[in-house]
Structure formats: structure tokens, C-alpha cells
Design a protein around this motif. Structure first.
Motif, mmCIF file in Angstrom:
data_model
loop_
_atom_site.group_PDB
_atom_site.id
_atom_site.type_symbol
_atom_site.label_atom_id
_atom_site.label_comp_id
_atom_site.label_asym_id
_atom_site.label_seq_id
_atom_site.Cartn_x
_atom_site.Cartn_y
_atom_site.Cartn_z
ATOM 1 N N LEU A 378 40.136 35.820 -23.363
ATOM 2 C CA LEU A 378 39.585 36.947 -22.299
ATOM 3 C C LEU A 378 40.514 37.484 -22.964
ATOM 4 C CD1 LEU A 378 39.543 37.723 -18.837
ATOM 5 C CD2 LEU A 378 41.633 36.838 -18.976
ATOM 6 N N TRP A 379 41.780 37.697 -23.739
ATOM 7 C CA TRP A 379 42.178 39.383 -24.866
ATOM 8 C C TRP A 379 40.587 39.561 -25.392
ATOM 9 C CZ3 TRP A 379 46.017 41.523 -22.503
ATOM 10 C CH2 TRP A 379 46.769 41.108 -21.225
ATOM 11 N N ALA A 380 40.161 38.384 -25.806
ATOM 12 C CA ALA A 380 40.061 39.230 -27.131
ATOM 13 C C ALA A 380 38.540 39.506 -27.051
ATOM 14 C CB ALA A 380 39.079 37.774 -27.656
ATOM 15 N N LYS A 381 38.032 39.748 -25.284
ATOM 16 C CA LYS A 381 37.030 40.426 -24.715
ATOM 17 C C LYS A 381 37.303 42.010 -24.308
ATOM 18 C CE LYS A 381 34.180 36.447 -23.302
ATOM 19 N NZ LYS A 381 33.947 35.247 -22.351
ATOM 20 N N ILE A 382 38.678 42.105 -24.168
ATOM 21 C CA ILE A 382 39.430 42.911 -23.791
ATOM 22 C C ILE A 382 38.935 43.891 -24.662
ATOM 23 C CG2 ILE A 382 41.415 44.827 -23.694
ATOM 24 C CD1 ILE A 382 42.318 42.192 -21.239
ATOM 25 N N ALA A 383 39.142 43.995 -26.537
ATOM 26 C CA ALA A 383 39.077 44.243 -27.518
ATOM 27 C C ALA A 383 37.988 44.671 -27.580
ATOM 28 C CB ALA A 383 39.309 43.277 -28.817
ATOM 29 N N LEU A 384 36.787 44.247 -27.209
ATOM 30 C CA LEU A 384 35.764 44.735 -27.340
ATOM 31 C C LEU A 384 34.818 45.897 -26.888
ATOM 32 C CD1 LEU A 384 34.135 41.334 -27.271
ATOM 33 C CD2 LEU A 384 34.144 42.549 -29.581
ATOM 34 N N VAL A 385 36.248 47.015 -25.991
ATOM 35 C CA VAL A 385 35.611 47.854 -25.136
ATOM 36 C C VAL A 385 35.379 48.762 -26.259
ATOM 37 C CG1 VAL A 385 36.540 49.785 -23.861
ATOM 38 C CG2 VAL A 385 37.739 47.766 -23.590
ATOM 39 N N PRO A 386 34.860 49.242 -26.453
ATOM 40 C CA PRO A 386 33.682 50.477 -27.839
ATOM 41 C C PRO A 386 34.665 51.292 -27.003
ATOM 42 C CG PRO A 386 32.733 50.844 -25.420
ATOM 43 C CD PRO A 386 33.540 49.457 -25.301
ATOM 44 N N ALA A 387 34.889 52.515 -28.799
ATOM 45 C CA ALA A 387 35.833 52.269 -28.985
ATOM 46 C C ALA A 387 35.287 54.015 -28.274
ATOM 47 C CB ALA A 387 36.267 53.074 -30.392
ATOM 48 N N LYS A 388 34.414 54.419 -27.919
ATOM 49 C CA LYS A 388 33.673 55.678 -27.662
ATOM 50 C C LYS A 388 34.660 56.024 -26.191
ATOM 51 C CE LYS A 388 29.042 54.358 -27.023
ATOM 52 N NZ LYS A 388 27.819 54.167 -27.015
ATOM 53 N N LEU A 389 34.960 54.804 -25.592
ATOM 54 C CA LEU A 389 35.517 54.583 -23.657
ATOM 55 C C LEU A 389 36.424 54.467 -23.865
ATOM 56 C CD1 LEU A 389 34.311 54.310 -21.226
ATOM 57 C CD2 LEU A 389 34.443 51.563 -21.492
ATOM 58 N N LEU A 390 37.271 53.613 -25.206
ATOM 59 C CA LEU A 390 38.625 53.324 -24.959
ATOM 60 C C LEU A 390 39.157 54.567 -25.114
ATOM 61 C CD1 LEU A 390 41.415 51.016 -24.811
ATOM 62 C CD2 LEU A 390 40.638 51.245 -27.495
ATOM 63 N N TYR A 391 39.012 55.670 -26.709
ATOM 64 C CA TYR A 391 39.905 56.191 -27.032
ATOM 65 C C TYR A 391 40.031 57.834 -25.912
ATOM 66 C CZ TYR A 391 40.727 54.420 -31.366
ATOM 67 O OH TYR A 391 41.053 53.281 -32.223
ATOM 68 N N PRO A 392 39.080 58.223 -25.191
ATOM 69 C CA PRO A 392 39.003 59.253 -24.150
ATOM 70 C C PRO A 392 40.073 58.518 -23.161
ATOM 71 C CG PRO A 392 36.422 59.113 -24.767
ATOM 72 C CD PRO A 392 37.380 58.231 -25.294
ATOM 73 N N ILE A 393 40.006 57.057 -22.811
ATOM 74 C CA ILE A 393 41.040 57.223 -21.676
ATOM 75 C C ILE A 393 42.141 56.918 -22.309
ATOM 76 C CG2 ILE A 393 41.304 54.975 -20.308
ATOM 77 C CD1 ILE A 393 38.283 53.622 -20.616
ATOM 78 N N VAL A 394 42.307 56.619 -23.535
ATOM 79 C CA VAL A 394 43.796 56.147 -23.506
ATOM 80 C C VAL A 394 43.888 58.189 -23.513
ATOM 81 C CG1 VAL A 394 45.711 56.114 -25.915
ATOM 82 C CG2 VAL A 394 43.539 54.464 -25.199
ATOM 83 N N LEU A 395 43.229 58.920 -23.853
ATOM 84 C CA LEU A 395 43.746 60.498 -23.596
ATOM 85 C C LEU A 395 44.872 60.836 -22.627
ATOM 86 C CD1 LEU A 395 43.374 62.954 -26.001
ATOM 87 C CD2 LEU A 395 41.652 63.223 -24.829
ATOM 88 N N ILE A 396 43.502 60.116 -21.341
ATOM 89 C CA ILE A 396 44.121 60.950 -20.680
ATOM 90 C C ILE A 396 45.055 60.544 -20.258
ATOM 91 C CG2 ILE A 396 42.786 59.985 -18.801
ATOM 92 C CD1 ILE A 396 41.757 62.175 -17.710
ATOM 93 N N ILE A 397 46.297 59.386 -20.407
ATOM 94 C CA ILE A 397 46.661 58.002 -20.015
ATOM 95 C C ILE A 397 47.617 58.622 -20.953
ATOM 96 C CG2 ILE A 397 47.901 56.238 -19.937
ATOM 97 C CD1 ILE A 397 45.555 54.923 -19.248
ATOM 98 N N SER A 398 47.945 59.648 -21.962
ATOM 99 C CA SER A 398 48.925 60.039 -22.785
ATOM 100 C C SER A 398 48.707 61.573 -22.321
ATOM 101 C CB SER A 398 47.962 59.542 -24.401
ATOM 102 O OG SER A 398 48.107 58.831 -25.104
ATOM 103 N N ILE A 399 48.143 62.649 -21.715
ATOM 104 C CA ILE A 399 48.563 63.820 -21.868
ATOM 105 C C ILE A 399 48.759 63.604 -19.827
ATOM 106 C CG2 ILE A 399 46.636 65.597 -20.347
ATOM 107 C CD1 ILE A 399 45.206 64.945 -22.685
#
Lengths: 500, 161
Positions: A378-399
Motif C-alpha cells: 500500500l505504501w509503495a502505491k502512494i509513492a506512485l502519485v505523479p510528481a506534477k500533482l505531488l509537488y504543488p500539493i506539497v507547495l501549498i502545504i508548505s506555504i
């Protein structure tokens, strides 16, 4: 005996349902950031600090510490299953872990890694229980003079060990130290380098600096290449066969000792014991040719070592108040934010807190073992989240995280500036960890130095009159001259360069 | 020939930028920062009634900083040269990075005027629109912003405007 009683009282604190919940949240977030490439425990810890403002100090640190050691477990899964390390300490696991997965033995690689991590984690916490209190007692003899020399020694270790060049390490160190003098002078209260701006009176916030340098810069780097990752390998049996068990046990025991010892040294990070353990296992192996082609010791040793490192790295923090890695520096910031003074007096003034946190690490490691073995797929599947979706989400959470520091856009701006600086520094190979470490140590060092000078009637002679201080200064000089010599001779270990 | 080498050999302003020594420019920036701090340290008293004044530590620190900056500049020019074209990515990748930077700037300018939901959606939309079609990008932007707003405002009581 005293330690045992302390630990038992710690379990009483750690086993309350609130603290169990916070521990679970911490290790789950840690596991998550370990799995997701690009977000490390340092960023995640910095990100969650502002959210702990309203929490009890012990609950807050239990959660934040959980992120720290939880991150070590998570990184393994993606290294083995999709050949993508979630964090630096798991890079080396890709070499043999993914090879094992390609041979249909992903389950064994993950099983060995999880068990090794658990053994390493628990053994190092036991080491913390045994060594922590006597070391704290000894450290109570330290006055400002000794503390200054100790921190000076820590700084030289940071500069000497991190990065491939001592000059670049010094650049990072001086940036961190210079930033630390912005704001109010620790002794006289005079304002320095504030440019008459009210938001600089208390200096720059450690959380925003760390989020910029480690989080935002990583998002910038990640956005350069938005390539997708591969599909995870299938999982089968989780346990090694009888022949492998013997070599695995040896690797786990050696990894435990190595990781713990390196954790005690300021300026190191969890990738160093992992790399050293791999190298050691390869040298000790009767079949070194198997390494890189699916050797089980190449997974067991490094994974044990990086988890064992976490417990060891807590010792300088809890007993001396000195951070040994960027994540520990963030944790130190959290201690201060919650009104706690990390260092020897913590064991005497806040025993419930210290033992509560230590006991929670036993509980957290057990939770991680349970979460890792059955849920690895299950954890491995989480890592398959595409970077183009992941990074903007991390960005808004960081902000949001940066905004939460003082509910002001100023901190978001500071994070953005440090994000750009961090991105440039990564490109020109300047290590960033020394900035955060020296930023934390800078204020404490200046205070200790000024107090020492005052105690010695305006003279620096106290630094060499105290035997402890003199020893630390000699050690610092040895480390620094050794690093300079190694650089001149181009013999500096390749490991340090690879890590940063 | 890879993309970076291609770009490094390009003529004009872009080629000039990519041929620059990134280490040297960083070192110059660090040197300027150190000189500024050193100059400002003279505005602070070096000694006080308590012994060392608030200017002592910054003066020594920034003075040593200048020395380190000069050594770094020398090293960047003679031992390890980092050309902009070699260590920074090609135009497309750099555009992705710039998108993130400018979306953050847009957020900074918009937040206090239009509030978190609109500013956050704009931030997300700028980052998504290059990689998704218009409607999914818009839906993702608004959806993720609303989820973040609910989590942080409702669950963690963060006073988002």
C-alpha cells in the motif's frame, strides 16, 4: 536502576491514548514522507511544528520525533519496490533491495529491512536509556566556557564532515552564523541588523529557513524533471531462508553498533552510517561479488544502521542540547518553542517529559514494524502519485506551514527567498545542513562566549584554563586541520560528497 | 551533444548567461553580504559595562566571513568552476521552476486582498495548467485548496484569511 524507573514512568506518559495517537500520527507522517520522494523528515518536521503550538510539549515532541525515525522506515519501501529512494538514507538500499525485488524476493528484502530497522531502532533507544542520564550528569559540570568550546567542536565537525569541500562547508557555516545574529543581542538586548523592521526584532524563524532550504528548494528541483516512476514489484514471502538468516543477523548487529556510534557525532546524517555499513558488509563478505546483484546483507546492514543512528542522534540533543543533524536541529527549535531547554538540566527538571519521549520511541518503532510488514504494498502505491500533482500539493502545504509561524505573509516571503537560495546552493554544491545547524548553535554560542568573557573579566583566557574546554578546542583544531589537510591532498572521503 | 551543452554554446544574452561562473557570482553575493554585515557591526558598541559589547561577536564573525568569501571566490575561479549552463537545467525545466516561483509571488500579492481560497486556487492553477488540461487543472486547484482550507482552518484552527 534510576534509568529503569524513569523509563517505566515514561511508559506511563507514552501509553496515554492522546500520546499514543500523536505517536501514531507522527510515525505515519514520517512513513509517508519517507515514501514520497522529495519530501524529507526535515521538511515534514518543520512543517508540522507550527501546528503543535496548542499541544502539550510532551505530545508535540512525541509526534515530531515520530516523523524523524518514521521517515527512515518509509524510504526503504520505495527503494526496494520501485527503485526510488524516498530519502537520502535509503539510496544505498536501492542497489541490492531492488535487485532482490526483480528476482521476486521483494518481500524478503522488506521483511529484513523492517526487522533490522526495528532491532536497530530499539537497541539505540536502549543505548540512549543507558548512556543519556550519566552523560547528562557529567554535562551538568559544564559552564558557559565549556559549552562554548563544545559547540565550537560541534561546528568544526559539521564543517569537516558535511559536503565535499571544507571551503563550501565554511561558506554555509558563516551564512548560518551571520543569520543567527539578526535580532536582539542575547546579553544586552540591543537590536542588530533589523533595518528598523519590527518583524526582524526576534530574528528569522528557524522553521521558515528550514522549510525554504530543504522543502521549497526540493520542490524547485523536483519540478525540473516530472518523469513518472515505475510500477512496484510484487510481494511474496517476508522472511529470509535459514542460510540467509546467519549473515543477516551479523549485518544487523554490526549496523546497530555503527549507526549508534555515528549518531553521537555532531555534523553527521543518517545516510553516513547507511553508506559505511554497506561498505563494511561488502568488505566482510565472503562473496563481495554478490553486492549490487541482490545481496541480503546489503539491505539489512544499511537499513539497521540508519535507524540505529536516530536513537544515537537523540543523545547529544537530550543531554547536551546540541543538534547533530538538520532534523534534530528542527526538533531543538520545537523544544525551545515549547519552553523547554534542551541539555543536561532537562533530565532533572523535566524527567517526565524526557522519559515520556524516550518511551514513545519504543512504542513508535513497534507501530512502524506493524505498519511496514503487512502494508508495504500500500505504501509503495502512494509513492506512485505523479510528481506534477505531488509537488504543488506539497507547495501549498508548505506555504500554509510558513504562514502559520506568525500568521503573517512575511514568513512565506522568507521561505520563498530561502527556497531560491537553497536551490542555487544545491546547484553549486554548497551543503545546506550546516546553515540550519549553525543557525541554531549561533545564538547559543554567542551567549555562552559572552558569558564566559564576562566571568573571566573580559578575557578569553578561560577557554584554555578549563581542562574540558581546552580538550574540546584541541579536538576542534584537530578536526579542522585534518579536513583542510584532506582537502589539500584531495583525499577527502567520497561519501561526504555523495550524501549532500 | 546534450541540451545543456547545446545551450551553453548558444550566442547572445542567453549564451552569455549560461557561460557565467555560478560559483563566482554566488561568492560575490556572499562577499557583499559579509561586507554589509561587517560595516554595520561598527554601528554597534564593541565593549560595554558588562564586558564584550553587542558589536564584538558580529565584527569578528563578519570579518572572518569576508575572508571565507574571498577564499571561496578564488576556489570557484581556479579549482572548481560551476558554469551556469552546466549546473542549471535547460529552458523547459527552468520554466517549470520559474512557474513555481511566480505562483508563490502571485499568492503573496493576492492573499490579503482576496483571501486564501482564491489566492490558493490561483497558486495551484498556475502550477497545474502546464501539465493538465484546463478543466481538470481548475477542478484540482479549487478542490485541493478547499481541502487544505478545511483541514487547516477547521481541524487545526489556523487563521487563514
Amino acid at each position: 536502576m534510576e534509568s529503569l524507573m524513569g523509563l517505566l514512568s515514561g511508559f506511563a506518559v507514552a501509553m496515554t491514548w492522546q500520546n499514543l495517537l500523536y505517536c501514531l500520527i507522527g510515525v505515519t507522517v514520517g512513513q509517508l514522507v519517507g515514501v514520497l520522494p522529495g519530501i524529507g523528515p526535515t521538511t515534514a518536521t518543520a512543517l508540522l511544528i507550527p501546528l503543535t503550538y496548542g499541544m502539550q510539549p510532551v505530545s508535540a515532541i512525541i509526534m515530531l520525533a515520530g516523523i524523524y525515525y518514521g521517515g527512515m522506515y518509509g524510504g526503504t519501501i520505495t527503494s526496494v519496490l520501485i527503485n526510488t529512494p524516498g530519502e537520502a538514507a535509503s539510496v544505498i538500499t536501492c542497489l541490492d533491495g531492488h535487485e532482490m525485488a526483480k528476482q521476486g524476493r521483494a518481500g524478503v528484502a522488506l521483511g529484513v529491512a523492517a526487522l533490522g530497522s526495528f532491532v536497530g531502532g530499539i537497541a539505540s533507544i536502549l543505548g540512549l536509556v543507558l548512556i543519556g542520564p550519566p552523560l547528562a550528569d557529567f554535562a551538568l559540570r559544564f559552564g558557559p566556557t565549556e559549552m562554548f568550546s563544545l559547540m565550537l567542536f560541534g561546528l568544526t565537525m559539521v564543517v569537516g564532515l558535511m559536503g565535499a569541500s571544507i571551503v563550501r562547508g565554511l561558506v554555509a557555516m558563516f551564512i548560518g552564523l551571520s543569520l543567527s545574529i539578526i535580532g536582539m543581542d542575547p546579553i544586552s538586548g540591543v537590536l542588530r541588523y533589523t533595518f528598523n523592521q519590527p518583524f526582524l526584532i526576534n530574528g528569522l524563524d528557524l522553521v521558515t529557513i528550514a522549510m525554504g532550504l530543504f522543502g521549497l528548494s526540493e520542490i524547485f528541483l523536483g519540478m525540473e524533471n516530472l518523469a513518472a516512476v515505475g510500477k512496484p514489484e510484487k510481494l511474496t514471502s517476508l522472511l529470509p531462508n535459514r542460510d540467509e538468516l546467519k549473515s543477516t543477523t551479523g549485518a544487523v548487529l554490526r549496523g546497530t553498533g555503527l549507526g549508534f556510534l555515528i549518531g553521537l557525532i555532531p555534523g553527521t546524517n543518517s545516510a553516513i552510517p547507511a553508506l559505511l555499513s554497506y561498505s563494511m558488509e561488502k568488505k566482510l563478505s565472503k562473496t563481495p561479488g554478490k553486492f549490487g546483484k541482490g545481496a541480503i546483507e546489503g539491505v539489512a546492514g544499511p537499513e539497521t544502521a540508519n535507524n540505529s543512528y536516530c536513537g544515537g542522534a537523540m543523545i547529544p540533543l537530550l543531554t547536551l542540547g546540541i543538534p547533530s543533524s538538520p532534523t534534530i536541529a528542527i526538533l531543538l527549535g520545537a523544544f525551545i518553542m515549547h519552553g523547554l531547554t534542551p541539555g543536561p538540566i532537562l533530565f532533572t527538571q523535566n524527567p517526565t517529559f524526557v522519559w515520556g519521549v524516550i518511551a514513545s520511541m519504543f512504542v513508535g518503532n513497534a507501530m512502524l514494524l506493524i505498519m511496514n510488514l503487512p502494508l508495504a504494498g500500500l505504501w509503495a502505491k502512494i509513492a506512485l502519485v505523479p510528481a506534477k500533482l505531488l509537488y504543488p500539493i506539497v507547495l501549498i502545504i508548505s506555504i500554509i506551514g510558513a504562514y502559520t509561524v506568525s500568521n503573517d505573509l512575511w514568513d512565506v516571503g522568507v521561505m520563498l527567498v530561502f527556497g531560491v537560495i537553497g536551490y542555487i546552493m544545491k546547484k553549486i554544491d554548497i551543503p545546506m545542513a550546516p546553515i540550519v545547524l549553525t543557525y541554531v548553535l549561533g545564538t547559543m554560542m554567542e551567549k555562552a562566549l559572552l558569558q564566559s568573557v564576562k566571568m573571566n573579566n573580559g578575557s578569553l583566557v578561560g577557554l584554555i584554563e578549563s581542562p574540558i574546554s581546552l580538550t574540546m578546542i584541541i579536538l576542534a583544531a584537530v578536526v579542522l586541520s585534518g579536513s583542510v589537510y584532506a582537502e589539500i591532498k584531495h583525499k577527502k572521503s567520497a561519501i561526504a560528497g555523495e550524501i549532500d | 551533444m546534450d541540451e545543456t551543452t547545446n545551450e551553453a554554446s548558444r550566442k547572445g544574452f542567453s549564451g552569455w548567461v549560461r557561460r557565467q561562473n555560478a560559483g563566482l557570482w554566488f561568492g560575490m553575493g556572499f562577499l557583499a553580504f559579509s561586507i554589509l554585515f561587517f560595516k554595520m557591526s561598527f554601528d554597534l558598541p564593541y565593549q560595554s559595562k558588562l564586558g564584550a559589547g553587542p558589536g564584538m561577536y558580529p565584527r569578528w564573525l563578519s570579518g572572518l566571513s569576508i575572508v571565507v568569501a574571498l577564499i571561496y571566490i578564488w576556489q570557484s575561479c581556479s579549482i572548481q568552476v560551476f558554469r551556469v549552463g552546466d549546473c542549471f537545467p535547460g529552458r523547459q525545466a527552468l520554466l517549470n521552476v520559474a512557474t513555481i516561483f511566480f505562483s508563490c509571488l502571485a499568492f503573496l500579492f493576492l492573499l490579503n486582498t482576496v483571501g486564501f481560497i482564491i489566492a490558493g486556487s490561483v497558486l495551484m492553477f498556475i502550477t497545474f495548467v502546464r501539465n493538465y488540461r484546463l478543466v481538470p487543472a481548475l477542478a484540482l486547484s479549487v478542490g485541493i485548496t478547499l481541502i487544505c482550507y478545511l483541514i487547516f482552518k477547521v481541524c487545526f484552527s489556523v487563521p487563514l484569511p
